[in-house]
Scaffold this active site. Structure first.
Site, PDB file in Angstrom:
ATOM      1  N   ARG A   1       0.877  -1.184   0.000  1.00 13.23           N
ATOM      2  CA  ARG A   1       0.000   0.000   0.000  1.00 13.23           C
ATOM      3  C   ARG A   1       0.903   1.219   0.000  1.00 13.23           C
ATOM      4  O   ARG A   1       1.694   1.404   0.931  1.00 13.23           O
ATOM      5  CB  ARG A   1      -0.910  -0.014   1.225  1.00 13.23           C
ATOM      6  CG  ARG A   1      -1.552   1.345   1.487  1.00 13.23           C
ATOM      7  CD  ARG A   1      -2.671   1.300   2.493  1.00 13.23           C
ATOM      8  NE  ARG A   1      -3.834   0.614   1.947  1.00 13.23           N
ATOM      9  CZ  ARG A   1      -5.055   0.684   2.477  1.00 13.23           C
ATOM     10  NH1 ARG A   1      -5.266   1.390   3.554  1.00 13.23           N
ATOM     11  NH2 ARG A   1      -6.061   0.029   1.925  1.00 13.23           N
TER      12      ARG A   1
ATOM     13  N   ARG B   1     -13.673  -8.463   1.616  1.00 11.57           N
ATOM     14  CA  ARG B   1     -12.241  -8.201   1.377  1.00 11.57           C
ATOM     15  C   ARG B   1     -11.443  -9.476   1.662  1.00 11.57           C
ATOM     16  O   ARG B   1     -10.521  -9.821   0.932  1.00 11.57           O
ATOM     17  CB  ARG B   1     -11.748  -7.073   2.302  1.00 11.57           C
ATOM     18  CG  ARG B   1     -12.321  -5.700   2.025  1.00 11.57           C
ATOM     19  CD  ARG B   1     -11.881  -5.148   0.695  1.00 11.57           C
ATOM     20  NE  ARG B   1     -10.423  -5.105   0.563  1.00 11.57           N
ATOM     21  CZ  ARG B   1      -9.630  -4.134   1.035  1.00 11.57           C
ATOM     22  NH1 ARG B   1     -10.168  -3.089   1.634  1.00 11.57           N
ATOM     23  NH2 ARG B   1      -8.323  -4.167   0.893  1.00 11.57           N
TER      24      ARG B   1
ATOM     25  N   GLN C   1     -10.107  -3.866  -3.209  1.00 14.39           N
ATOM     26  CA  GLN C   1     -11.395  -3.372  -2.725  1.00 14.39           C
ATOM     27  C   GLN C   1     -12.483  -3.620  -3.762  1.00 14.39           C
ATOM     28  O   GLN C   1     -13.579  -4.090  -3.438  1.00 14.39           O
ATOM     29  CB  GLN C   1     -11.293  -1.877  -2.419  1.00 14.39           C
ATOM     30  CG  GLN C   1     -12.601  -1.266  -1.960  1.00 14.39           C
ATOM     31  CD  GLN C   1     -13.044  -1.765  -0.598  1.00 14.39           C
ATOM     32  OE1 GLN C   1     -12.275  -1.690   0.358  1.00 14.39           O
ATOM     33  NE2 GLN C   1     -14.260  -2.280  -0.485  1.00 14.39           N
TER      34      GLN C   1
ATOM     35  N   HIS D   1      -7.411   0.834  -6.325  1.00 15.25           N
ATOM     36  CA  HIS D   1      -7.596  -0.031  -5.155  1.00 15.25           C
ATOM     37  C   HIS D   1      -8.274  -1.312  -5.647  1.00 15.25           C
ATOM     38  O   HIS D   1      -9.448  -1.564  -5.376  1.00 15.25           O
ATOM     39  CB  HIS D   1      -8.443   0.693  -4.110  1.00 15.25           C
ATOM     40  CG  HIS D   1      -8.384   0.090  -2.740  1.00 15.25           C
ATOM     41  ND1 HIS D   1      -7.652  -1.053  -2.445  1.00 15.25           N
ATOM     42  CD2 HIS D   1      -8.972   0.466  -1.563  1.00 15.25           C
ATOM     43  CE1 HIS D   1      -7.802  -1.339  -1.161  1.00 15.25           C
ATOM     44  NE2 HIS D   1      -8.584  -0.434  -0.608  1.00 15.25           N
TER      45      HIS D   1
ATOM     46  N   CYS E   1     -16.324   1.838   0.622  1.00 10.53           N
ATOM     47  CA  CYS E   1     -15.120   1.036   0.913  1.00 10.53           C
ATOM     48  C   CYS E   1     -14.715   1.143   2.375  1.00 10.53           C
ATOM     49  O   CYS E   1     -14.039   0.256   2.881  1.00 10.53           O
ATOM     50  CB  CYS E   1     -13.985   1.464   0.001  1.00 10.53           C
ATOM     51  SG  CYS E   1     -13.584   3.219   0.104  1.00 10.53           S
TER      52      CYS E   1
ATOM     53  N   ASP F   1     -17.055   7.526  -1.639  1.00 10.13           N
ATOM     54  CA  ASP F   1     -15.800   7.433  -0.883  1.00 10.13           C
ATOM     55  C   ASP F   1     -15.468   8.832  -0.368  1.00 10.13           C
ATOM     56  O   ASP F   1     -16.060   9.828  -0.803  1.00 10.13           O
ATOM     57  CB  ASP F   1     -14.691   6.884  -1.802  1.00 10.13           C
ATOM     58  CG  ASP F   1     -13.364   6.662  -1.074  1.00 10.13           C
ATOM     59  OD1 ASP F   1     -13.367   6.534   0.164  1.00 10.13           O
ATOM     60  OD2 ASP F   1     -12.320   6.614  -1.759  1.00 10.13           O
TER      61      ASP F   1
HETATM   62  N1  NVA Z   1      -9.771   6.880  -1.374  1.00 12.29           N
HETATM   63  C1  NVA Z   1      -9.428   6.401  -0.049  1.00 12.29           C
HETATM   64  C2  NVA Z   1      -9.729   4.947   0.072  1.00 12.29           C
HETATM   65  C3  NVA Z   1      -9.442   4.332   1.412  1.00 12.29           C
HETATM   66  C4  NVA Z   1      -9.716   2.874   1.470  1.00 12.29           C
HETATM   67  C5  NVA Z   1      -7.960   6.699   0.226  1.00 12.29           C
HETATM   68  O1  NVA Z   1      -7.142   6.489  -0.676  1.00 12.29           O
HETATM   69  O2  NVA Z   1      -7.647   7.146   1.313  1.00 12.29           O
HETATM   70  N1   CP Z   2     -11.190  -0.027   2.495  1.00  9.73           N
HETATM   71  C1   CP Z   2      -9.921  -0.131   2.923  1.00  9.73           C
HETATM   72  O1   CP Z   2      -8.967  -0.385   2.174  1.00  9.73           O
HETATM   73  O2   CP Z   2      -9.779   0.009   4.267  1.00  9.73           O
HETATM   74  P1   CP Z   2      -8.407   0.186   5.080  1.00  9.73           P
HETATM   75  O3   CP Z   2      -7.825   1.511   4.683  1.00  9.73           O
HETATM   76  O4   CP Z   2      -8.818   0.115   6.509  1.00  9.73           O
HETATM   77  O5   CP Z   2      -7.473  -0.937   4.686  1.00  9.73           O
END
Ligand code: NVA
Ligand code: CP
Length: 302
Positions: A102, A288, A132, A129, A260, A219
């Site tokens: 990540r 997930r 997800q 993502h 998400c 989101d």
């Molecule tokens: N768009 C959000 C998704 C988190 C799961 C982010 O990147 O923070």
């Molecule tokens: N939706 C998602 O990826 O959650 P986290 O940021 O908690 O991993």
């Protein structure tokens, strides 16, 4: 499939196979049927951003598959002190059987795959993502019975979620309508893929996007890494780009709501809508685990 870097790269057949395997693994888990398909294997999980769902579901998933997962915070790795990705990739490939990462730049994920010799999984970048959205597609199919022809409406920032939903939705035969404010559109590479698709709509009007939708998705307005833009983004999104009872009324009466998570109640979604659709949203969070186990098995099974 050697890696899962972005859904834009994955074929409709590969998505379908992953969803079928995810359903099977979920069934086996629910019925106590053991599936130690990755016995003795180790997944390294590099996190440059926070996580609840991704971290815990990958770690639990590897354990359930008979393997082991290592949490590698970039604060502790030498990567955080500037060791190049191409070296990290080659070193980790000598110890591990797979890497989940990540991070911010998509290029970092692509470079890990390029220089390493083991499968790489994108656990969220600024661009996509994919894990997800595999869980999202699994959940929608579980609730509706099928995907083809359903209308998916996304309201909000044209971010990683929007990008992966457009790719995943169109590839599985869904109609995808996206409403974002000017200046916050999805990535150009995704729009280049989607723009001539007869089932794709990009608009500034959430009500147009939500009309007759089977699934409503949203989101956060400011993603991880965009904290300094939060106030400016709030001005651009507030009062318009929210899933609330008005938007829900424009969708089909049996429309599902997906998020998400984490959610900001009162911003991109109202408390009322989130709680009324909590069952669907937490099924999505649960999935997930199952969808990622399907990814792990597909990429890592020897
Ligand atoms: N768009 C959000 C998704 C988190 C799961 C982010 O990147 O923070
Ligand atoms: N939706 C998602 O990826 O959650 P986290 O940021 O908690 O991993």
């Amino acid at each position: 499939m050697k890696h899962l870097l972005k859904l834009l790269d994955v074929t409709p057949e590969e998505i379908n196979d992953l969803l079928n395997l995810a359903d099977q693994l979920k069934y086996e888990k629910k019925h106590g049927i053991s599936h130690e398909l990755l016995k003795g294997q180790t997944l390294g999980m590099i996190f440059q951003k926070s996580s609840t769902r991704t971290r815990v579901s990958f770690e639990a998933g590897m354990y359930q598959l008979g393997g082991h997962a290592l949490f590698l915070s970039s604060h502790d790795l030498q990567i955080g002190r500037g060791e190049p990705v191409q070296d990290t990739a080659r070193v980790l490939s000598r110890y591990l059987d797979g890497i989940m990462i990540r991070t911010f730049a998509q290029k970092e994920v692509e470079d890990l795959a390029k220089y390493g010799s083991i499968p790489v999984i994108n656990g969220l970048t600024d661009l996509e993502h994919p894990c997800q959205v595999l869980a999202d597609l699994m959940t929608i199919r579980e609730h509706k019975g099928f995907l083809k022809g359903l209308k998916l409406c996304y309201i909000g920032d044209g971010n990683n979620m929007a990008n992966s939903l457009i790719a995943g939705g169109l590839k599985t035969g869904m109609k995808v309508a996206v409403a974002c404010p000017q200046g916050y559109e999805p990535d150009e590479s995704v729009l280049a893929f989607a723009k001539d698709h007869p089932d794709f709509l990009l608009t500034k009007d959430p009500m147009e996007a939500a009309a007759n939708a089977d699934v409503l998705y949203t989101d956060v307005w400011a993603s991880m890494g965009q904290e300094s833009e939060a106030a400016e983004r709030k001005t651009a999104f507030e009062g318009v780009y929210q899933i609330n009872s008005n938007v829900l009324a424009a969708a089909k009466p049996d429309a599902m709501v997906q998020h998400c998570l984490p959610a900001h109640r009162g911003e991109e979604i109202t408390e009322e809508v989130l709680e009324a659709h909590a069952n669907e949203i937490f099924d999505e969070a649960e999935n997930r685990l199952h969808a990622q186990k399907a990814v792990l098995v597909t990429l890592m099974r020897k």
